[in-house]
Design a protein around this motif. Structure first.
Motif, mmCIF file in Angstrom:
data_model
loop_
_atom_site.group_PDB
_atom_site.id
_atom_site.type_symbol
_atom_site.label_atom_id
_atom_site.label_comp_id
_atom_site.label_asym_id
_atom_site.label_seq_id
_atom_site.Cartn_x
_atom_site.Cartn_y
_atom_site.Cartn_z
ATOM 1 N N VAL A 5 0.858 -1.184 0.000
ATOM 2 C CA VAL A 5 0.000 0.000 0.000
ATOM 3 C C VAL A 5 0.893 1.232 0.000
ATOM 4 O O VAL A 5 1.689 1.431 0.905
ATOM 5 C CB VAL A 5 -0.929 0.017 1.231
ATOM 6 C CG1 VAL A 5 -1.766 1.279 1.249
ATOM 7 C CG2 VAL A 5 -1.812 -1.217 1.245
ATOM 8 N N LEU A 6 0.768 2.007 -1.044
ATOM 9 C CA LEU A 6 1.572 3.220 -1.169
ATOM 10 C C LEU A 6 0.727 4.436 -0.830
ATOM 11 O O LEU A 6 -0.470 4.475 -1.119
ATOM 12 C CB LEU A 6 2.110 3.348 -2.600
ATOM 13 C CG LEU A 6 3.016 2.211 -3.072
ATOM 14 C CD1 LEU A 6 3.352 2.393 -4.548
ATOM 15 C CD2 LEU A 6 4.284 2.162 -2.241
ATOM 16 N N PRO A 7 1.345 5.445 -0.219
ATOM 17 C CA PRO A 7 0.576 6.655 0.101
ATOM 18 C C PRO A 7 0.173 7.395 -1.174
ATOM 19 O O PRO A 7 0.881 7.370 -2.166
ATOM 20 C CB PRO A 7 1.553 7.498 0.924
ATOM 21 C CG PRO A 7 2.905 6.978 0.601
ATOM 22 C CD PRO A 7 2.728 5.537 0.183
ATOM 23 N N MET A 8 -0.986 8.006 -1.115
ATOM 24 C CA MET A 8 -1.465 8.815 -2.230
ATOM 25 C C MET A 8 -1.345 10.276 -1.814
ATOM 26 O O MET A 8 -1.981 10.697 -0.855
ATOM 27 C CB MET A 8 -2.930 8.514 -2.535
ATOM 28 C CG MET A 8 -3.477 9.345 -3.676
ATOM 29 S SD MET A 8 -5.255 9.219 -3.866
ATOM 30 C CE MET A 8 -5.801 10.434 -2.685
ATOM 31 N N PRO A 9 -0.529 11.025 -2.495
ATOM 32 C CA PRO A 9 -0.416 12.434 -2.108
ATOM 33 C C PRO A 9 -1.696 13.192 -2.457
ATOM 34 O O PRO A 9 -2.254 13.017 -3.532
ATOM 35 C CB PRO A 9 0.767 12.948 -2.923
ATOM 36 C CG PRO A 9 0.912 11.996 -4.058
ATOM 37 C CD PRO A 9 0.333 10.681 -3.605
ATOM 38 N N LEU A 10 -2.134 13.965 -1.514
ATOM 39 C CA LEU A 10 -3.292 14.827 -1.725
ATOM 40 C C LEU A 10 -2.795 16.252 -1.573
ATOM 41 O O LEU A 10 -2.292 16.622 -0.512
ATOM 42 C CB LEU A 10 -4.384 14.530 -0.704
ATOM 43 C CG LEU A 10 -5.595 15.450 -0.712
ATOM 44 C CD1 LEU A 10 -6.352 15.306 -2.023
ATOM 45 C CD2 LEU A 10 -6.493 15.140 0.460
ATOM 46 N N ILE A 11 -2.909 17.013 -2.608
ATOM 47 C CA ILE A 11 -2.390 18.373 -2.583
ATOM 48 C C ILE A 11 -3.557 19.354 -2.536
ATOM 49 O O ILE A 11 -4.426 19.348 -3.408
ATOM 50 C CB ILE A 11 -1.504 18.640 -3.813
ATOM 51 C CG1 ILE A 11 -0.318 17.684 -3.793
ATOM 52 C CG2 ILE A 11 -1.055 20.089 -3.833
ATOM 53 C CD1 ILE A 11 0.499 17.689 -5.062
ATOM 54 N N ILE A 12 -3.544 20.144 -1.490
ATOM 55 C CA ILE A 12 -4.510 21.232 -1.359
ATOM 56 C C ILE A 12 -3.679 22.506 -1.383
ATOM 57 O O ILE A 12 -2.826 22.709 -0.513
ATOM 58 C CB ILE A 12 -5.323 21.123 -0.059
ATOM 59 C CG1 ILE A 12 -6.071 19.788 -0.014
ATOM 60 C CG2 ILE A 12 -6.286 22.299 0.061
ATOM 61 C CD1 ILE A 12 -6.765 19.508 1.296
ATOM 62 N N SER A 13 -3.895 23.304 -2.367
ATOM 63 C CA SER A 13 -3.059 24.490 -2.544
ATOM 64 C C SER A 13 -3.230 25.471 -1.387
ATOM 65 O O SER A 13 -4.268 25.500 -0.719
ATOM 66 C CB SER A 13 -3.401 25.187 -3.866
ATOM 67 O OG SER A 13 -4.695 25.757 -3.787
#
Length: 89
Positions: A5-13
């Protein structure tokens, strides 16, 4: 063989956070509370996602009027029956 299981980057500007009037920790806490409230994450996992201790996470629930425990009619009936058997009802 289990898959990794790899982390999923979530980008909130920063712009979006500013528009929401939130800091990054506040946004993580808000997301965690909403995911728990929706039944998507357990209490412990949501607190871990938010990066806060469980006692602080519970305080956040109280301030948002989110119940930590949700009882079904069947669950409440089972509790009543157990209390009756113990002579405490």
């Amino acid at each position: 063989m289990p898959t990794e299981v790899l982390p999923m980057p979530l980008i909130i500007s920063d712009e979006m956070l500013q528009a929401a009037g939130m800091t990054e920790p506040e946004a993580k806490l808000e997301i965690a509370c909403r995911w728990f409230d929706a039944g998507t994450l357990s209490f412990g996992r949501a607190a871990a996602f938010a990066g806060v201790a469980e006692i602080e996470f519970e305080r956040q629930f109280q301030s948002r009027n989110i119940p930590r425990y949700r009882y079904t009619d069947e669950g409440l009936q089972a509790i009543v029956e157990a209390l009756k058997k113990l002579g405490r009802w």
